[in-house]
Design a protein around this motif. Structure first.
Motif, PDB file in Angstrom:
ATOM      1  N   GLU A   1      31.404  42.881  45.381  1.00 56.30           N
ATOM      2  CA  GLU A   1      30.070  42.506  44.888  1.00 56.30           C
ATOM      3  C   GLU A   1      29.935  42.798  43.395  1.00 56.30           C
ATOM      4  N   ALA A   2      30.421  43.947  42.991  1.00 51.07           N
ATOM      5  CA  ALA A   2      30.179  44.421  41.622  1.00 51.07           C
ATOM      6  C   ALA A   2      30.992  43.643  40.595  1.00 51.07           C
ATOM      7  N   VAL A   3      32.205  43.258  40.962  1.00 46.12           N
ATOM      8  CA  VAL A   3      33.084  42.530  40.041  1.00 46.12           C
ATOM      9  C   VAL A   3      33.582  41.303  40.798  1.00 46.12           C
ATOM     10  N   PRO A   4      32.796  40.239  40.803  1.00 49.88           N
ATOM     11  CA  PRO A   4      33.102  39.111  41.693  1.00 49.88           C
ATOM     12  C   PRO A   4      34.331  38.325  41.258  1.00 49.88           C
ATOM     13  N   ASP A   5      35.143  37.977  42.231  1.00 50.14           N
ATOM     14  CA  ASP A   5      36.248  37.035  41.992  1.00 50.14           C
ATOM     15  C   ASP A   5      35.686  35.750  41.385  1.00 50.14           C
ATOM     16  N   GLY A   6      36.352  35.270  40.370  1.00 48.24           N
ATOM     17  CA  GLY A   6      35.994  33.979  39.799  1.00 48.24           C
ATOM     18  C   GLY A   6      34.639  33.925  39.132  1.00 48.24           C
ATOM     19  N   ALA A   7      34.163  35.042  38.573  1.00 52.35           N
ATOM     20  CA  ALA A   7      32.882  35.018  37.860  1.00 52.35           C
ATOM     21  C   ALA A   7      32.963  33.972  36.739  1.00 52.35           C
ATOM     22  N   PRO A   8      31.861  33.233  36.524  1.00 56.24           N
ATOM     23  CA  PRO A   8      31.949  32.074  35.620  1.00 56.24           C
ATOM     24  C   PRO A   8      32.231  32.441  34.165  1.00 56.24           C
ATOM     25  N   TYR A   9      31.999  33.688  33.785  1.00 51.65           N
ATOM     26  CA  TYR A   9      32.218  34.063  32.387  1.00 51.65           C
ATOM     27  C   TYR A   9      33.643  34.553  32.125  1.00 51.65           C
ATOM     28  N   PHE A  10      34.492  34.605  33.136  1.00 53.08           N
ATOM     29  CA  PHE A  10      35.880  35.026  32.906  1.00 53.08           C
ATOM     30  C   PHE A  10      36.687  33.874  32.326  1.00 53.08           C
ATOM     31  N   ARG A  11      37.496  34.173  31.321  1.00 54.86           N
ATOM     32  CA  ARG A  11      38.366  33.154  30.716  1.00 54.86           C
ATOM     33  C   ARG A  11      39.833  33.382  31.052  1.00 54.86           C
ATOM     34  N   HIS A  12      40.169  34.626  31.452  1.00 58.44           N
ATOM     35  CA  HIS A  12      41.561  34.938  31.814  1.00 58.44           C
ATOM     36  C   HIS A  12      41.728  34.599  33.293  1.00 58.44           C
ATOM     37  N   THR A  13      41.924  33.317  33.580  1.00 58.18           N
ATOM     38  CA  THR A  13      41.876  32.856  34.961  1.00 58.18           C
ATOM     39  C   THR A  13      43.213  32.271  35.444  1.00 58.18           C
ATOM     40  N   LEU A  14      44.203  32.224  34.557  1.00 58.72           N
ATOM     41  CA  LEU A  14      45.480  31.595  34.906  1.00 58.72           C
ATOM     42  C   LEU A  14      46.178  32.263  36.080  1.00 58.72           C
ATOM     43  N   GLU A  15      45.977  33.576  36.222  1.00 60.93           N
ATOM     44  CA  GLU A  15      46.712  34.295  37.267  1.00 60.93           C
ATOM     45  C   GLU A  15      45.930  34.386  38.573  1.00 60.93           C
ATOM     46  N   GLY A  16      44.853  33.599  38.680  1.00 64.23           N
ATOM     47  CA  GLY A  16      44.108  33.559  39.934  1.00 64.23           C
ATOM     48  C   GLY A  16      42.770  34.252  39.836  1.00 64.23           C
ATOM     49  N   PRO A  17      41.866  33.908  40.758  1.00 68.06           N
ATOM     50  CA  PRO A  17      40.497  34.435  40.691  1.00 68.06           C
ATOM     51  C   PRO A  17      40.399  35.941  40.942  1.00 68.06           C
ATOM     52  N   ASP A  18      41.438  36.562  41.504  1.00 68.60           N
ATOM     53  CA  ASP A  18      41.384  37.996  41.751  1.00 68.60           C
ATOM     54  C   ASP A  18      42.013  38.803  40.618  1.00 68.60           C
ATOM     55  N   ASP A  19      42.557  38.135  39.598  1.00 69.86           N
ATOM     56  CA  ASP A  19      43.318  38.869  38.586  1.00 69.86           C
ATOM     57  C   ASP A  19      42.421  39.617  37.601  1.00 69.86           C
ATOM     58  N   MET A  20      41.517  38.886  36.964  1.00 68.43           N
ATOM     59  CA  MET A  20      40.668  39.554  35.972  1.00 68.43           C
ATOM     60  C   MET A  20      39.778  40.615  36.628  1.00 68.43           C
ATOM     61  N   PRO A  21      39.152  40.322  37.791  1.00 70.84           N
ATOM     62  CA  PRO A  21      38.419  41.412  38.459  1.00 70.84           C
ATOM     63  C   PRO A  21      39.297  42.625  38.735  1.00 70.84           C
ATOM     64  N   ALA A  22      40.564  42.394  39.060  1.00 71.06           N
ATOM     65  CA  ALA A  22      41.459  43.528  39.332  1.00 71.06           C
ATOM     66  C   ALA A  22      41.621  44.403  38.095  1.00 71.06           C
ATOM     67  N   HIS A  23      41.758  43.778  36.938  1.00 74.48           N
ATOM     68  CA  HIS A  23      41.881  44.578  35.718  1.00 74.48           C
ATOM     69  C   HIS A  23      40.629  45.431  35.503  1.00 74.48           C
ATOM     70  N   ILE A  24      39.481  44.820  35.682  1.00 73.57           N
ATOM     71  CA  ILE A  24      38.231  45.560  35.436  1.00 73.57           C
ATOM     72  C   ILE A  24      38.064  46.698  36.445  1.00 73.57           C
ATOM     73  N   LYS A  25      38.317  46.410  37.715  1.00 76.83           N
ATOM     74  CA  LYS A  25      38.204  47.463  38.732  1.00 76.83           C
ATOM     75  C   LYS A  25      39.168  48.611  38.445  1.00 76.83           C
ATOM     76  N   ALA A  26      40.362  48.246  37.945  1.00 74.18           N
ATOM     77  CA  ALA A  26      41.345  49.297  37.651  1.00 74.18           C
ATOM     78  C   ALA A  26      40.798  50.268  36.606  1.00 74.18           C
ATOM     79  N   SER A  27      40.116  49.739  35.588  1.00 69.13           N
ATOM     80  CA  SER A  27      39.562  50.641  34.570  1.00 69.13           C
ATOM     81  C   SER A  27      38.329  51.376  35.070  1.00 69.13           C
ATOM     82  N   LEU A  28      37.545  50.767  35.936  1.00 65.86           N
ATOM     83  CA  LEU A  28      36.374  51.466  36.476  1.00 65.86           C
ATOM     84  C   LEU A  28      36.807  52.664  37.332  1.00 65.86           C
ATOM     85  N   MET A  29      37.874  52.500  38.098  1.00 66.16           N
ATOM     86  CA  MET A  29      38.363  53.591  38.949  1.00 66.16           C
ATOM     87  C   MET A  29      39.245  54.545  38.152  1.00 66.16           C
ATOM     88  N   GLY A  30      40.111  54.011  37.321  1.00 74.75           N
ATOM     89  CA  GLY A  30      40.964  54.845  36.485  1.00 74.75           C
ATOM     90  C   GLY A  30      42.427  54.819  36.889  1.00 74.75           C
TER      91      GLY A  30
END
Lengths: 143, 143, 143
Positions: C70-99
């Protein structure tokens, strides 16, 4: 190498963000002997957390709580771990978003905090009770 | 045990996420002597932060900024700490979500980062100015 | 000062939050010799992360995943780094939120975790593959 490790029990506090820098430093009088080192402050809980942030305005700490209630709402419909109350699952998530420890450089016998940095206890439960910290300091003594 | 502790001042950067791995490593030439150890990079501010993330695509760093503006909106109506501008309170919250330090293993004289990991300065203010880091390394020298 | 540093490869796991305390401790048999110290667990990736949280209920880990989607949605319309799939950019953000790491005090030969604390691998990709950790322990041996 000298080591200092100490358990600290913080009294129960209401849900919210609480400045505890002075309370933790008061337990670390030997810190002044360390010329260089690192201090690690760890919380042994999964529904409260620690962070460093602004040490002056109580409004900042209030806004942290207001933001976190918006960001991780009590009783969100998709939560299934609800037996312990509507504030329990959000507390776990907030704890991981903020983190279970802070690590601070030690220099010249003091925590090398910036001017505006203070240590927050982030209490995410309505009635979290007392909270246990383990503080570990390692480094070199001045001679 | 050998210790290395150094203050680094980063030049002012615009709001956003900035890759600073090379700039920090350039200040740590003695790192090559450490066979095993740990490096701790700490920011002495409450409206900027540090994190490790993808070191290649500038779009990733742009998406971090776009996400964070959505997640912690400037001028949210429930913020009361507003005297320092609409970007101030969000900056404090973002700083705690990302964190004030990163801790990285050292192995064979180098930061043991993964292939795609780089160090980000997360500048959360519109005009944050220069930012001070304290880098501390401890470990064992190769002989 | 004794040091212990070890690489651990975790088998591929599905997207979600996974309890790995036992798996990591099993690789650290020498930990029992440390009377006081610190353990640092680091993940060498930018789309998976580590955190400490509740070690009992699988529902808690499921709720973490539900919240993060919910917090970091797959395929959010403002993401531009989308080449590696809709779960890629959210994964990067979640990784930094958790650490990318957790740091845990060591006392009397054991990780000084609270009763309910466990180590989570947070797998943010649909098919993240095996994940590499570097665990570093430093401290003093009991004699």
């Amino acid at each position: 190498m000298p080591w200092l490790q100490r358990s600290i029990t913080l009294r129960a506090r209401p849900r919210g963000f609480h400045l505890i820098t002075d309370e933790v430093e008061a337990e670390l009088s030997e810190l002044e002997r360390f010329g260089v080192g690192v201090a690690h402050v760890f919380i042994q809980h999964t529904s409260a957390s620690l962070t460093l942030n602004e040490n002056a305005s109580p409004e900042v700490r209030g806004d942290f709580e207001r933001f976190m209630r918006e960001a991780v709402p009590d009783g969100a419909p998709y939560f299934r771990h609800t037996l312990e109350g509507p504030d329990d699952m959000p507390a776990h998530i907030k704890a991981s978003l903020m983190g279970s420890s802070v690590t601070i450089p030690v220099r010249d016998g003091r925590l090398a905090l910036g001017t505006w940095q203070g240590l927050y206890l982030c209490e995410h439960r309505d009635s979290g009770g007392p909270r246990r910290l383990v503080v570990t300091v390692w480094g070199e003594h001045d001679d």
